[in-house]
Motif scaffolding. Structure first.
Motif, PDB file in Angstrom:
ATOM      1  N   TYR A  30     -13.500 -45.832 -43.813  1.00  0.00           N
ATOM      2  CA  TYR A  30     -13.065 -44.794 -42.882  1.00  0.00           C
ATOM      3  C   TYR A  30     -14.182 -44.421 -41.910  1.00  0.00           C
ATOM      4  O   TYR A  30     -13.930 -44.183 -40.722  1.00  0.00           O
ATOM      5  N   PHE A  34     -14.312 -44.514 -37.518  1.00  0.00           N
ATOM      6  CA  PHE A  34     -14.748 -43.461 -36.606  1.00  0.00           C
ATOM      7  C   PHE A  34     -15.967 -43.897 -35.795  1.00  0.00           C
ATOM      8  O   PHE A  34     -16.050 -43.626 -34.587  1.00  0.00           O
ATOM      9  N   ILE A  60      -7.979 -37.308 -32.453  1.00  0.00           N
ATOM     10  CA  ILE A  60      -8.772 -37.826 -33.566  1.00  0.00           C
ATOM     11  C   ILE A  60      -8.205 -37.438 -34.927  1.00  0.00           C
ATOM     12  O   ILE A  60      -8.352 -38.161 -35.910  1.00  0.00           O
ATOM     13  N   GLY A  61      -7.515 -36.298 -34.982  1.00  0.00           N
ATOM     14  CA  GLY A  61      -6.928 -35.877 -36.253  1.00  0.00           C
ATOM     15  C   GLY A  61      -5.773 -36.733 -36.697  1.00  0.00           C
ATOM     16  O   GLY A  61      -5.317 -36.624 -37.851  1.00  0.00           O
ATOM     17  N   HIS A  62      -5.278 -37.592 -35.807  1.00  0.00           N
ATOM     18  CA  HIS A  62      -4.181 -38.498 -36.152  1.00  0.00           C
ATOM     19  C   HIS A  62      -4.643 -39.941 -36.315  1.00  0.00           C
ATOM     20  O   HIS A  62      -3.808 -40.832 -36.491  1.00  0.00           O
ATOM     21  N   SER A  66      -8.283 -40.481 -40.471  1.00  0.00           N
ATOM     22  CA  SER A  66      -8.033 -39.049 -40.697  1.00  0.00           C
ATOM     23  C   SER A  66      -6.861 -38.855 -41.642  1.00  0.00           C
ATOM     24  O   SER A  66      -6.928 -38.031 -42.576  1.00  0.00           O
ATOM     25  N   TRP A  67      -5.789 -39.575 -41.408  1.00  0.00           N
ATOM     26  CA  TRP A  67      -4.618 -39.456 -42.276  1.00  0.00           C
ATOM     27  C   TRP A  67      -4.899 -39.982 -43.677  1.00  0.00           C
ATOM     28  O   TRP A  67      -4.419 -39.418 -44.675  1.00  0.00           O
ATOM     29  N   ARG A  70      -6.807 -37.280 -45.470  1.00  0.00           N
ATOM     30  CA  ARG A  70      -5.903 -36.136 -45.689  1.00  0.00           C
ATOM     31  C   ARG A  70      -4.992 -36.380 -46.898  1.00  0.00           C
ATOM     32  O   ARG A  70      -4.849 -35.518 -47.774  1.00  0.00           O
ATOM     33  N   VAL A  93     -12.593 -33.539 -36.465  1.00  0.00           N
ATOM     34  CA  VAL A  93     -13.491 -34.368 -37.267  1.00  0.00           C
ATOM     35  C   VAL A  93     -14.898 -34.224 -36.696  1.00  0.00           C
ATOM     36  O   VAL A  93     -15.081 -34.238 -35.475  1.00  0.00           O
ATOM     37  N   VAL A 230     -14.570 -34.989 -42.321  1.00  0.00           N
ATOM     38  CA  VAL A 230     -13.159 -34.833 -41.951  1.00  0.00           C
ATOM     39  C   VAL A 230     -12.697 -33.492 -42.504  1.00  0.00           C
ATOM     40  O   VAL A 230     -12.761 -33.254 -43.708  1.00  0.00           O
ATOM     41  N   VAL A 232     -10.024 -30.644 -43.546  1.00  0.00           N
ATOM     42  CA  VAL A 232      -8.647 -30.614 -44.050  1.00  0.00           C
ATOM     43  C   VAL A 232      -8.364 -29.230 -44.629  1.00  0.00           C
ATOM     44  O   VAL A 232      -9.198 -28.669 -45.344  1.00  0.00           O
ATOM     45  N   LEU A 257      -3.761 -31.920 -32.151  1.00  0.00           N
ATOM     46  CA  LEU A 257      -4.501 -31.314 -33.243  1.00  0.00           C
ATOM     47  C   LEU A 257      -4.116 -29.848 -33.364  1.00  0.00           C
ATOM     48  O   LEU A 257      -3.681 -29.226 -32.388  1.00  0.00           O
TER      49      LEU A 257
END
Length: 320
Positions: A30, A34, A60-62, A66-67, A70, A93, A230, A232, A257
């Motif tokens: 991961y 990024f 960036i949150g998608h 990131s997923w 999460r 992030v 990240v 959450v 986001l």
């Protein structure tokens, strides 16, 4: 996870560190995703506009990574809240190269803080636990999470004592403390502390806790270490109103986001597009992992069955 320990620490000091929520292999995979995204900006002589390395735009949150993070840490929040029926924020992030590698004058730790509260005066009691999931280790000499230990216990008294802070926090759901306000907490025994987190671990904190992040110390031992976190936040889905669900679906459909509030008073950040996109690859559609049923449940796109006899979590928190 030792649930009793974590809950006891959250109640006593306002934060708790959980180790090994991600494997070393997951962290590398991961993190590499990024870092590859960041490098395209450096290679094209552009900036991705981070604020103290926190990125709250560019969808960036998608990102896939990131997923993936999460979904992986949902189990921790499920244990804490006592229910699998959760909604998630789509937080930003923190991803930035070491300041030692940056051109110009690198920024290292100094006396300045941005100690702040993420919970406004209109909320009473516990409303959320936030978290940062660390894809890189963070020691006390690195870019490190910092708190006023135990300050979550005094948020009501703080807003009663400082009415202007209460007013500002109620509209912004964010309040950065002034020196005299930090001293007020310190006089109550809420002293500053940095919180190291191992790679693959996460720090959880009560949203009433005063916190920020301290920059790296000059000549630190790990001068090649990135900041990579990240963020959450998950809270019980039962708390959400239809207006919140509508906002979450908008965020999901438009790859927006959100602030850290997952279930109540959900708001989104505006879309940001960089100028001069030549050579820059942007996310244009949700990754496959975000289209799974579990991801859709976390975003309110699919609905939980609250009448199935299983726990829906604690009762809705109180408001002024």
């Amino acid at each position: 996870m030792d649930r009793e320990r974590v809950l006891a620490e959250l109640e006593d000091q306002g934060f708790s560190v959980v180790e090994d929520v991600l494997s070393p292999e997951e962290c590398k995979r991961y993190s590499d995703e990024f870092k590859s995204w960041v490098r395209q900006y450096k290679e094209n002589d552009k900036t991705y506009g981070s604020f103290e390395s926190l990125v709250q735009s560019y969808r960036i949150g998608h990102f896939n990574a990131s997923w993936a993070v999460r979904l992986k840490v949902k189990a921790v929040f499920a244990e804490i809240w006592g229910t699998e029926k959760l909604l998630s924020s789509v937080d930003g992030v923190a991803v930035s190269p070491p300041p030692e590698s940056m051109p110009g004058q690198p920024r290292f730790r100094n006396d300045k803080t941005f100690l702040h509260l993420d919970q406004g005066a209109n909320r009473l009691g516990l409303h959320a636990y936030q978290s940062g999931v660390y894809l890189e280790e963070s020691s006390t000499s690195d870019h490190c999470f910092r708190v006023l230990k135990g300050s979550h216990k005094f948020i009501k008294e703080f807003y009663d004592h400082f009415p202007l802070a209460a007013k500002e926090s109620s509209s912004m759901e964010y309040y950065e403390l002034r020196d005299e306000e930090i001293k007020w907490y310190s006089d109550l025994g809420c002293l500053q502390a940095t919180v190291p987190v191992p790679r693959g671990g996460m720090v959880l904190w009560d949203s009433r806790l005063v916190h920020d992040n301290a920059r790296p110390i000059k000549a630190r031992p790990n001068s090649d270490r990135w900041r990579h976190v990240v963020f959450v936040c998950m809270t019980p889905a039962k708390w959400a109103k239809q207006s919140d669900i509508k906002m979450k679906r908008t965020a999901y459909e438009n790859l927006l986001l959100t602030t850290h509030w997952p279930s109540q008073n959900v708001t989104t950040f505006p879309m940001y597009h960089p100028t001069g996109k030549e050579g820059i690859q942007e996310l244009t559609e949700l990754p496959e992992i975000a289209t799974t049923k579990e991801a859709k449940l976390l975003m309110g796109v699919e609905e939980y069955d609250f009448s199935d006899g299983k726990s829906n979590g604690p009762e809705e928190p109180k408001w002024r």
